[in-house]
Design a protein around this motif. Structure first.
Motif, mmCIF file in Angstrom:
data_model
loop_
_atom_site.group_PDB
_atom_site.id
_atom_site.type_symbol
_atom_site.label_atom_id
_atom_site.label_comp_id
_atom_site.label_asym_id
_atom_site.label_seq_id
_atom_site.Cartn_x
_atom_site.Cartn_y
_atom_site.Cartn_z
ATOM 1 N N VAL A 229 0.957 -1.150 0.060
ATOM 2 C CA VAL A 229 0.084 0.251 0.051
ATOM 3 C C VAL A 229 1.102 1.128 0.073
ATOM 4 O O VAL A 229 1.647 1.412 0.928
ATOM 5 C CB VAL A 229 -0.792 -0.035 1.321
ATOM 6 N N PRO A 231 1.118 5.289 -0.392
ATOM 7 C CA PRO A 231 0.619 6.697 -0.528
ATOM 8 C C PRO A 231 1.340 7.362 -1.543
ATOM 9 O O PRO A 231 2.555 7.469 -1.530
ATOM 10 C CB PRO A 231 0.647 7.266 0.838
ATOM 11 N N CYS A 254 -5.158 10.373 -8.136
ATOM 12 C CA CYS A 254 -4.944 9.082 -7.291
ATOM 13 C C CYS A 254 -4.173 9.567 -6.001
ATOM 14 O O CYS A 254 -3.178 10.107 -6.084
ATOM 15 C CB CYS A 254 -4.317 8.091 -8.201
ATOM 16 N N HIS A 255 -4.427 9.206 -4.886
ATOM 17 C CA HIS A 255 -3.775 9.421 -3.671
ATOM 18 C C HIS A 255 -3.253 7.948 -3.039
ATOM 19 O O HIS A 255 -2.370 8.279 -2.119
ATOM 20 C CB HIS A 255 -4.681 10.138 -2.557
ATOM 21 N N THR A 256 -3.977 6.956 -3.418
ATOM 22 C CA THR A 256 -3.038 5.862 -2.772
ATOM 23 C C THR A 256 -3.148 4.845 -3.838
ATOM 24 O O THR A 256 -4.228 4.498 -4.617
ATOM 25 C CB THR A 256 -4.155 5.234 -1.746
ATOM 26 N N TYR A 275 -6.015 1.607 -7.683
ATOM 27 C CA TYR A 275 -5.575 3.006 -7.157
ATOM 28 C C TYR A 275 -7.025 3.607 -6.401
ATOM 29 O O TYR A 275 -8.151 3.097 -6.879
ATOM 30 C CB TYR A 275 -5.489 3.855 -8.452
ATOM 31 N N PRO A 282 -8.276 6.141 1.639
ATOM 32 C CA PRO A 282 -6.957 5.467 1.146
ATOM 33 C C PRO A 282 -7.324 3.806 1.636
ATOM 34 O O PRO A 282 -8.137 3.527 2.388
ATOM 35 C CB PRO A 282 -6.034 5.995 2.057
ATOM 36 N N ASP A 284 -6.415 0.381 3.320
ATOM 37 C CA ASP A 284 -5.882 0.002 4.704
ATOM 38 C C ASP A 284 -5.560 -1.488 4.502
ATOM 39 O O ASP A 284 -5.443 -2.057 3.861
ATOM 40 C CB ASP A 284 -7.204 0.062 5.823
#
Length: 682
Positions: A229, A231, A254-256, A275, A282, A284
């Motif tokens: 995962v 970030p 896209c952030h994660t 994504y 996000p 986990d």
């Protein structure tokens, strides 16, 4: 006590409590719920209920609450989505219950609303739905590239905003997947891309093949086969290694990133990149575990498809090696082979040159798939070729082929219990037709419904009425029937191992328009036209097709004479043969051998046969001598002893001729020989 209980609920209860007026504005609320942790109660008093809970589907919830105000029916267990402020913002799920509040006189005062945080429960249910969708959809086909499309279709947008599947290129061709760590120069093909955004942006198109840049989270996942995962931040040091992908991620907000290897038994099959973008939460740890399960199921589906691709490639190779490269054709019959692409290597076609300028046309199909079907097909094709050498009638040949197929089925039934081939029933369909250009007919017998299509020179289309015999190896002992039909010069015959092809050509108005000048066009063009005329939904599989065109046999290419039943007929036969071969400009040595052959054959017919006796010469790719009589006795070759005065006739014939044999008819038999002509060998 009542006041104390109410005060305790509003100050310390772990669930959200809200008092609303008739306009759905907040009068009092509990500040313990997450949306209130950064605000005071005074900030929200007097504001709409949707602001207090920050509900996403506010319009629908307000409609439901107003219905409670009007009807008095309580709203129970309604799950709504709320979005908490933050970077990135957090999405939560609340189960709300709404009750109408009345004064002692029955006047509507407002609503009491409770909100219970059920985010973990709903996320668990969502993960379960995604997992069930992947298990239901992925692996339905035996195409490794389609498995990726099935996966991205199941996870977007329910689990991810963007999903990408990349598979090792050699795996798509059926090769064994490489062991991890994956070599850095290994090419991967992007097989699937799906985005839930209105204007999706991707770094590479589907179908693009290239190696992954390194070092990146993608190359690292294929090195140690562990999910990650990640970030996404503009300052990440690995982004310059793959600028096209970095730009696509930035454009999609896209952030994660959740990258999961497609792995099986320490081997790397490919990569899944998931994504989340925009307002989505996000990934986990629970999401990562779910992605591992999704990737494991997908990897198994891809590997099963890879094994099928490999087996099909090997079976197709075996089929190509077992089938003839080009058809055997006589002067009077031009043939071409056609294979409709599919996934069944059990189909076969064949053309066999027979005596008397005749040609046998064979098309068949074995049940099953893979190497076993290809191997069985090869055995049956060999049997047909062997039986055709005995000049058997089509119905008799089909009966003997049926017995052979039954023996193969019995062998399969005796396999060990654990062998999966034992559970596959062996059946086969076959059609065997013999074209005789000298009389302009075709005699045919079929096991199963494999009748050909006959396109006549006047552009009409007919289907010979041939009784369908039982499929081979079915255990049925019904006799096979033959049908004889005329095939004028210029006619085109189409045989197919799948009856759906011939049925479509026969019932549709296509064939006359398909080749209005089929008597002049090349057979390869006719084959192409047949493929173009087949509809997409026909599902004909890998059908074997023979397209044959009847050409005229020159009247000067054969001669026949009726002989009297007396010893002087031998000399008469030699004289007529000599004159005819001189007219055909046959070389002296071949003509001399032919005269000796005719002498022996006519002598045998006079001694052991029955009148009438007929002599026929055929000048084709070989020189054929035929002597026909009405006697039932079959000649056989034997070696005469030194003291014997006779018995050497057929032995001499076998030494002088390239091939010889006997074929029987309803009225007698024909003994024939073939001699190669100079320049015609091979």
């Amino acid at each position: 006590m009542s006041d104390s209980l109410l005060e305790a609920l509003f100050s310390s209860a772990p669930i959200g409590l809200h008092l609303l007026d008739t306009e759905l504005r907040v009068l009092r609320l509990n500040t313990a719920v997450p949306p209130m942790q950064d605000l005071s109660a005074d900030d929200l008093v007097g504001r709409p209920f949707r602001d207090a809970l920050r509900i996403v589907e506010d319009n629908e919830v307000e409609v439901l609450l107003r219905d409670v105000l009007e009807s008095g029916d309580a709203l129970r267990g309604r799950v709504v989505r709320a979005r908490l402020e933050g970077e990135p913002s957090e999405e939560r799920y609340f189960e709300i219950t709404a009750l109408r509040l009345l004064s002692p006189r029955g006047r509507v005062l407002g609503l009491a609303v409770t909100a219970v945080d059920v985010s973990e429960r709903e996320r668990g249910r969502a993960r379960t739905r995604v997992l069930e969708a992947v298990r239901r959809r992925v692996g339905r086909t035996l195409d490794p590239s389609v498995s990726g499309e099935e996966l991205v279709g199941a996870v977007v947008p329910e689990f991810a905003d963007v999903a990408i599947v990349e598979v090792v290129d050699s795996v798509l061709r059926g090769d064994e997947p490489p062991l991890a760590p994956l070599p850095p120069d290994t090419p991967l093909m992007r097989t699937a891309f799906r985005s839930g955004q209105d204007s999706p942006r991707q770094a590479r198109p589907v179908g693009d093949v290239r190696r992954l840049p390194a070092p990146t989270p993608f190359s690292q996942a294929l090195a140690d086969l562990r999910p990650r995962v990640v970030p996404l931040r503009p300052s990440d040091p690995w982004l310059p290694a793959d600028p096209a992908r970095a730009e696509a991620m930035r454009a999609s907000r896209c952030h994660t990133l959740l990258v999961v290897p497609l792995a099986l038994r320490d081997a790397a099959l490919g990569l899944v990149s998931l994504y989340r973008a925009g307002a989505s939460p996000p990934f986990d740890a629970d999401d990562r575990q779910l992605a591992v399960e999704l990737a494991a199921h997908t990897a198994l589906g891809i590997d099963n498809a890879r094994r099928y691709v490999r087996e099909h490639a090997v079976a197709a190779l075996v089929q190509r090696r077992l089938l003839p490269r080009r058809p055997e054709s006589h002067t009077s019959l031009q043939a071409a082979f056609l294979s409709v692409t599919g996934a069944d290597p059990g189909a076969w076609y064949d053309t066999i040159a027979l005596s008397g300028a005749r040609t046998a046309l064979v098309v068949g199909k074995v049940s099953g798939r893979g190497l076993n079907a290809a191997a069985t097909m090869g055995r049956l094709r060999t049997v047909v070729r062997s039986l055709s050498a005995f000049d058997l009638a089509p119905d008799e040949l089909m009966a003997r082929l049926h017995d052979t197929a039954a023996e193969l089925a019995a062998e399969r039934a005796d396999l060990p219990l654990g062998d999966p081939l034992r559970r596959e029933t062996l059946t086969a369909d076959c059609v065997y037709a013999v074209h005789d250009p000298l009389v302009g007919t075709c005699v045919m017998a079929a096991a199963g419904s494999l009748a050909p299509v006959l396109m006549l020179p006047d552009r009409t289309v007919t289907v010979p009425d041939c009784p369908a015999g039982p499929s081979l190896a079915t255990g049925e002992d019904a006799p096979f029937a033959t049908v004889e039909f005329g095939v004028p010069e210029g006619s085109v015959l189409v045989f197919a191992s799948d009856p759906r092809i011939t049925a479509h050509l026969a019932r549709s108005p296509g064939p006359p328009r398909l080749a209005p000048d089929h008597g002049e066009r090349s057979l390869r063009d006719l084959c192409d036209d047949i493929v173009y005329a087949l509809p997409d939904g026909l599902d004909a599989g890998d059908a074997a097709v023979i397209v044959a065109r009847v050409r005229p046999f020159s009247p000067d290419g054969f001669a026949s004479w009726r002989l009297d039943a007396d010893p002087f007929s031998v000399a008469t036969a030699r004289s007529r043969v000599r004159k005819q071969l001189t007219a055909w400009h046959v070389d002296t040595e071949t003509a001399y051998k032919a005269q000796l052959i005719v002498s022996e054959l006519v002598t045998n017919a006079l001694r052991y046969g029955a009148p009438p006796i007929e002599l026929r010469l055929i000048h084709d790719r070989t020189l054929t001598c035929e002597v026909r009589d009405h006697g039932p006795a079959a000649p056989h070759l034997r070696h005469a002893r030194v003291v014997d005065e006779g018995g050497r006739g057929l032995f001499i014939v076998s030494q002088l001729a390239q091939a010889w044999g006997t074929r029987f008819t309803a009225s007698g038999k024909t003994v024939w020989t073939e001699q190669s002509l100079p320049g015609e060998e091979g």
